[in-house]
Write a protein that holds these residues in place. Structure first.
Motif, mmCIF file in Angstrom:
data_model
loop_
_atom_site.group_PDB
_atom_site.id
_atom_site.type_symbol
_atom_site.label_atom_id
_atom_site.label_comp_id
_atom_site.label_asym_id
_atom_site.label_seq_id
_atom_site.Cartn_x
_atom_site.Cartn_y
_atom_site.Cartn_z
ATOM 1 N N TRP A 179 -57.223 14.525 8.484
ATOM 2 C CA TRP A 179 -55.905 15.110 8.719
ATOM 3 C C TRP A 179 -55.211 15.393 7.377
ATOM 4 O O TRP A 179 -54.018 15.143 7.200
ATOM 5 N N SER A 180 -55.993 15.848 6.401
ATOM 6 C CA SER A 180 -55.521 16.157 5.037
ATOM 7 C C SER A 180 -54.921 14.961 4.313
ATOM 8 O O SER A 180 -54.133 15.128 3.375
ATOM 9 N N GLU A 219 -61.361 12.118 3.558
ATOM 10 C CA GLU A 219 -60.143 12.836 3.939
ATOM 11 C C GLU A 219 -60.126 13.032 5.452
ATOM 12 O O GLU A 219 -61.143 13.384 6.054
#
Ligand code: GLN
Length: 304
Positions: free
Chosen positions: A97-98, A95
């Motif tokens: 930056w989300s 993951e």
């Protein structure tokens, strides 16, 4: 090492038991570095990957019986974790930056510290520009998994992005990520060396180059040793990539764009000097999550 499934009554183990035991093994393997919650999360991801289940299903069906082959696969993943291999390399995903990114042996494993660059670029652009409608152009040199470029494109829905990498394998992975994230219509990826043969003018040129001094490559932490050497090796003093790319990146941003660079520990002053010699001016410098200076932002010294 005893076979993982032998120790656990092969064929008779439930998913719930496998999860608990895997999490407990991860705590032991981590030698205290991995907390219980983090171990439970890792166990969910490893088991989900081994059994073709979504991590949430690992919790949802605790009574499901596991096959010996599935248990053994989880056991082999645990051995790899025990040897220091990052979780992201085993499950092929990280993951950033989300957003979920596929990683491969041709790409650097995206680090949370590199999110500093995405934040710095976005902050630099935001002043006065409409996020929704401004057709910005982003260029990512040495794109790897595409994480920097695709994170930026996810923030700027009218922007276009180009990712460059010398590795065809990396470009293939970056394209897959763009497709999976539904950003492919706004992104191109090509094999090339830095920005050779490109024309200006880019609003942002972003780059996380290899910056580890060659003599330090052998003494990196275990996790970093699973990254491709080409993504780490910064030449004899760690600064070779900056010498190669900064002058042409200065040309590519023209008088209005910004160059956003990741740097290694204590490289800030050297890279600022290199950039000044190429007609660039420092406009921002930022620390990473550990407080180490990690990101430099430059604009043309003769800004329009
Ligand atoms: N982020 C890696 C590290 O911390 C280095 C990556 C690079 O060379 N760009 O060691």
């Amino acid at each position: 090492m005893p076979n993982f499934s032998d120790a656990m009554a092969p064929g008779a183990m439930t998913l719930g038991a496998l999860w608990r035991q895997t999490a407990a093994r991860l705590v032991t393997l981590g030698g205290g570095r991995l907390g219980r919650q983090e171990a439970a999360r890792e166990a969910r991801l490893l088991i989900g990957y081994a059994m073709g289940l979504a991590p949430t299903d690992v919790i949802a069906y605790p009574e499901r019986l596991c096959r010996t082959a599935e248990i053994d696969l989880v056991g082999s993943f645990l051995e790899r974790r025990g040897a220091g291999e990052p979780l992201s390399r085993i499950v092929g995903q990280r993951e950033f930056w989300s957003l979920p990114f596929k990683v491969s042996d041709q790409t650097l494993d995206p680090r949370p510290d590199s999110e500093t660059l995405v934040q710095a670029a976005t902050d630099r652009l935001r002043g006065g520009k409409s996020v929704k409608t401004t057709p910005l152009k982003f260029l990512d040199l040495g794109t790897g998994s595409g994480c920097l470029l695709l994170a930026l494109l996810s923030e700027w829905p009218a922007a276009y992005g180009l990712g460059i990498d010398v590795s065809l394998g990396a470009i293939t992975t970056a394209r897959e990520n763009a497709q999976a994230l539904k950003l492919f219509s706004r992104a191109d990826f090509v094999v090339s060396s830095w920005g050779a043969a490109l024309a200006p003018t880019w609003d942002i040129v972003i780059c996380n180059p290899p910056y580890i001094p060659r003599h330090s490559l052998g003494v990196l932490s275990r996790e970093v040793q699973f990254d491709p050497e080409r993504a780490l090796d910064g030449g004899p003093d760690g600064l070779q990539a900056y010498r190669d790319l900064v002058p042409s990146a200065g040309y590519l941003i023209g008088e209005k764009g910004f160059l956003v660079l990741e740097i290694g520990m204590n490289q800030g002053d050297d890279v600022v000097a290199l950039a000044r010699a190429a007609g660039l001016e420092l406009v921002d410098r930022r620390p990473d999550l550990s407080g180490i200076e990690r990101c430099l932002v430059f604009g043309a010294a003769n800004r329009a």
